[in-house]
Design a protein around this motif. Structure first.
Motif, PDB file in Angstrom:
ATOM      1  N   TYR A 127      -3.241   7.020   8.598  1.00 17.94           N
ATOM      2  CA  TYR A 127      -3.184   6.943   7.012  1.00 17.94           C
ATOM      3  C   TYR A 127      -1.975   7.071   6.362  1.00 17.94           C
ATOM      4  CZ  TYR A 127      -8.308   7.122   6.586  1.00 17.94           C
ATOM      5  OH  TYR A 127      -9.636   6.688   6.473  1.00 17.94           O
ATOM      6  N   ARG A 128      -1.086   7.551   7.193  1.00 20.96           N
ATOM      7  CA  ARG A 128       0.346   7.707   6.513  1.00 20.96           C
ATOM      8  C   ARG A 128       1.032   6.353   6.483  1.00 20.96           C
ATOM      9  NH1 ARG A 128       5.625   7.944   8.014  1.00 20.96           N
ATOM     10  NH2 ARG A 128       4.962   7.768  10.473  1.00 20.96           N
ATOM     11  N   ARG A 129       0.934   5.484   7.544  1.00 19.27           N
ATOM     12  CA  ARG A 129       1.286   3.939   7.516  1.00 19.27           C
ATOM     13  C   ARG A 129       0.687   3.215   6.394  1.00 19.27           C
ATOM     14  NH1 ARG A 129       5.232   0.815   7.667  1.00 19.27           N
ATOM     15  NH2 ARG A 129       4.792  -1.286   8.582  1.00 19.27           N
ATOM     16  N   LYS A 130      -0.745   3.514   6.254  1.00 26.64           N
ATOM     17  CA  LYS A 130      -1.485   2.700   5.371  1.00 26.64           C
ATOM     18  C   LYS A 130      -0.940   3.087   4.094  1.00 26.64           C
ATOM     19  CE  LYS A 130      -5.909   2.164   5.727  1.00 26.64           C
ATOM     20  NZ  LYS A 130      -7.556   2.456   5.686  1.00 26.64           N
ATOM     21  N   MET A 131      -0.688   4.146   4.042  1.00 30.21           N
ATOM     22  CA  MET A 131      -0.110   4.727   2.389  1.00 30.21           C
ATOM     23  C   MET A 131       1.304   3.885   2.114  1.00 30.21           C
ATOM     24  SD  MET A 131       1.261   8.409   1.137  1.00 30.21           S
ATOM     25  CE  MET A 131       2.388   8.352   2.321  1.00 30.21           C
ATOM     26  N   GLU A 132       2.147   3.923   3.348  1.00 29.37           N
ATOM     27  CA  GLU A 132       3.391   3.136   3.166  1.00 29.37           C
ATOM     28  C   GLU A 132       3.280   1.620   2.848  1.00 29.37           C
ATOM     29  OE1 GLU A 132       5.517   3.695   6.620  1.00 29.37           O
ATOM     30  OE2 GLU A 132       5.990   5.871   6.226  1.00 29.37           O
ATOM     31  N   LEU A 133       2.530   1.145   3.446  1.00 32.09           N
ATOM     32  CA  LEU A 133       2.163  -0.584   3.328  1.00 32.09           C
ATOM     33  C   LEU A 133       1.700  -0.859   1.891  1.00 32.09           C
ATOM     34  CD1 LEU A 133       0.563  -1.342   6.705  1.00 32.09           C
ATOM     35  CD2 LEU A 133       2.719  -2.180   5.880  1.00 32.09           C
ATOM     36  N   LEU A 134       0.556   0.250   1.479  1.00 36.33           N
ATOM     37  CA  LEU A 134       0.015   0.028   0.307  1.00 36.33           C
ATOM     38  C   LEU A 134       1.113   0.428  -0.883  1.00 36.33           C
ATOM     39  CD1 LEU A 134      -3.417   1.421   0.855  1.00 36.33           C
ATOM     40  CD2 LEU A 134      -2.845  -0.968   0.399  1.00 36.33           C
ATOM     41  N   ASP A 135       1.989   1.354  -0.752  1.00 37.88           N
ATOM     42  CA  ASP A 135       2.786   1.630  -1.749  1.00 37.88           C
ATOM     43  C   ASP A 135       3.805   0.449  -1.933  1.00 37.88           C
ATOM     44  OD1 ASP A 135       3.682   3.625  -3.738  1.00 37.88           O
ATOM     45  OD2 ASP A 135       5.585   4.200  -2.447  1.00 37.88           O
ATOM     46  N   TYR A 136       4.313   0.001  -0.920  1.00 40.78           N
ATOM     47  CA  TYR A 136       5.272  -0.962  -0.791  1.00 40.78           C
ATOM     48  C   TYR A 136       4.705  -2.263  -1.531  1.00 40.78           C
ATOM     49  CZ  TYR A 136       8.279  -4.920   0.733  1.00 40.78           C
ATOM     50  OH  TYR A 136       9.321  -5.907   0.483  1.00 40.78           O
ATOM     51  N   ALA A 137       3.445  -2.620  -1.307  1.00 43.60           N
ATOM     52  CA  ALA A 137       2.782  -3.704  -2.089  1.00 43.60           C
ATOM     53  C   ALA A 137       2.805  -3.313  -3.644  1.00 43.60           C
ATOM     54  CB  ALA A 137       1.384  -4.019  -1.455  1.00 43.60           C
ATOM     55  N   ARG A 138       2.308  -2.228  -3.899  1.00 43.90           N
ATOM     56  CA  ARG A 138       2.162  -1.766  -5.205  1.00 43.90           C
ATOM     57  C   ARG A 138       3.465  -1.702  -5.912  1.00 43.90           C
ATOM     58  NH1 ARG A 138       4.049   1.678  -7.978  1.00 43.90           N
ATOM     59  NH2 ARG A 138       4.824   3.043  -6.607  1.00 43.90           N
ATOM     60  N   ARG A 139       4.657  -1.473  -5.295  1.00 48.82           N
ATOM     61  CA  ARG A 139       5.789  -1.512  -6.080  1.00 48.82           C
ATOM     62  C   ARG A 139       6.376  -2.891  -6.416  1.00 48.82           C
ATOM     63  NH1 ARG A 139       7.307   2.294  -2.094  1.00 48.82           N
ATOM     64  NH2 ARG A 139       8.703   0.745  -1.048  1.00 48.82           N
ATOM     65  N   LYS A 140       6.116  -3.856  -5.370  1.00 45.91           N
ATOM     66  CA  LYS A 140       6.235  -5.283  -5.567  1.00 45.91           C
ATOM     67  C   LYS A 140       5.532  -5.789  -6.674  1.00 45.91           C
ATOM     68  CE  LYS A 140       9.282  -6.774  -2.312  1.00 45.91           C
ATOM     69  NZ  LYS A 140      10.716  -7.140  -2.965  1.00 45.91           N
ATOM     70  N   THR A 141       4.165  -5.352  -6.740  1.00 45.09           N
ATOM     71  CA  THR A 141       3.229  -5.881  -7.900  1.00 45.09           C
ATOM     72  C   THR A 141       3.709  -5.427  -9.144  1.00 45.09           C
ATOM     73  OG1 THR A 141       1.279  -5.843  -6.157  1.00 45.09           O
ATOM     74  CG2 THR A 141       0.811  -5.933  -8.303  1.00 45.09           C
ATOM     75  N   THR A 142       4.142  -3.981  -9.239  1.00 50.39           N
ATOM     76  CA  THR A 142       4.556  -3.516 -10.496  1.00 50.39           C
ATOM     77  C   THR A 142       5.895  -4.418 -11.082  1.00 50.39           C
ATOM     78  OG1 THR A 142       3.956  -1.209 -10.013  1.00 50.39           O
ATOM     79  CG2 THR A 142       5.400  -1.258 -11.676  1.00 50.39           C
ATOM     80  N   GLN A 143       6.721  -4.630  -9.966  1.00 50.95           N
ATOM     81  CA  GLN A 143       8.036  -5.456 -10.359  1.00 50.95           C
ATOM     82  C   GLN A 143       7.525  -6.569 -11.070  1.00 50.95           C
ATOM     83  OE1 GLN A 143      10.152  -5.721  -6.666  1.00 50.95           O
ATOM     84  NE2 GLN A 143      11.152  -4.036  -6.839  1.00 50.95           N
ATOM     85  N   LYS A 144       6.486  -7.295 -10.400  1.00 47.69           N
ATOM     86  CA  LYS A 144       5.959  -8.503 -10.978  1.00 47.69           C
ATOM     87  C   LYS A 144       5.334  -8.544 -12.391  1.00 47.69           C
ATOM     88  CE  LYS A 144       3.939 -12.926  -9.361  1.00 47.69           C
ATOM     89  NZ  LYS A 144       3.191 -13.381  -8.117  1.00 47.69           N
ATOM     90  N   VAL A 145       4.768  -7.584 -12.651  1.00 43.21           N
ATOM     91  CA  VAL A 145       4.102  -7.146 -13.881  1.00 43.21           C
ATOM     92  C   VAL A 145       5.434  -7.036 -14.769  1.00 43.21           C
ATOM     93  CG1 VAL A 145       2.915  -5.496 -15.374  1.00 43.21           C
ATOM     94  CG2 VAL A 145       1.973  -6.230 -13.147  1.00 43.21           C
TER      95      VAL A 145
END
Length: 202
Positions: free
Chosen positions: A135-153
């Motif tokens: 779950y910690r790894r899942k959180m890291e992967l999802l958070d990385y993708a979220r940051r990239k998506t926020t940058q795109k927005v």
């Protein structure tokens, strides 16, 4: 980011397409960001819960701390772990399946009675520890993708869309000015021609 363009209809059309594409994509990207944000929170909460359960389990057996010194930790080991992949909002994340343990046989008559419990406790601890790590790894992967998506927005909202709108406005203004100048020039030419004709008649 400076948007390159030329003052003509082709450039205007191309910029219009780019602007439309970004305006259309923005709501989708925003909803992806929102989904990722809630999934990050869910994964973080799950990781924290598994960590609490692991700490609680360790706490239950604190009274056996002196006995653990006698315990043979090689009696049980993780032989294999089944991991699968789940896509969440387009992000590949790990999912823990079954954990396969390998138990080493021991002499039931000479070993302390609590060894069987000790093996079971270690297996539960290992399971909880693995759940926490996944779950910690899942959180890291999802958070990385979220940051990239926020940058795109932010790129679309604050830079590209306003940039394209500004470029389109400049081209339209230039083309209107050019058209007005052309009409004025035509009027001047027409007036001069009329004056020339009138002058030759008189």
């Amino acid at each position: 980011m400076a948007i390159k363009f030329q003052y003509n209809k082709t450039s205007l059309g191309e910029l219009g397409k780019q602007l439309k594409m970004r305006r259309t994509a923005l709501p989708t990207i925003k909803s992806k960001e929102s989904a990722l944000r809630s999934e990050v929170k869910r994964a973080k909460d799950s990781a924290a819960e598994y960590l609490r359960r692991l700490d609680r389990l360790k706490g239950e057996y604190d009274y056996m701390a002196a006995l653990w010194g006698e315990f043979d930790p090689t009696l049980v080991r993780i032989a294999d772990v089944d991991l699968t992949v789940q896509k969440i909002a387009g992000v590949r994340t790990p999912v823990l399946g079954q954990v396969h343990f390998e138990r080493k046989p021991y002499d039931l008559f000479s070993a302390p009675l609590w060894y069987a419990d000790g093996v079971a406790v270690l297996e539960r601890m290992a399971q909880l520890g693995l759940e926490y790590e996944v779950y910690r790894r899942k959180m890291e992967l999802l958070d990385y993708a979220r940051r990239k998506t926020t940058q795109k927005v932010n790129l679309y909202e604050k830079v590209q869309i306003p940039g394209y709108e500004d470029a389109i406005r400049k081209i339209k203004r230039f083309m209107e000015d050019e058209e007005n100048l052309s009409k004025s020039a035509q009027k001047i030419v027409k007036t001069k021609q009329q004056q020339a004709v009138e002058g030759s008649l008189s």
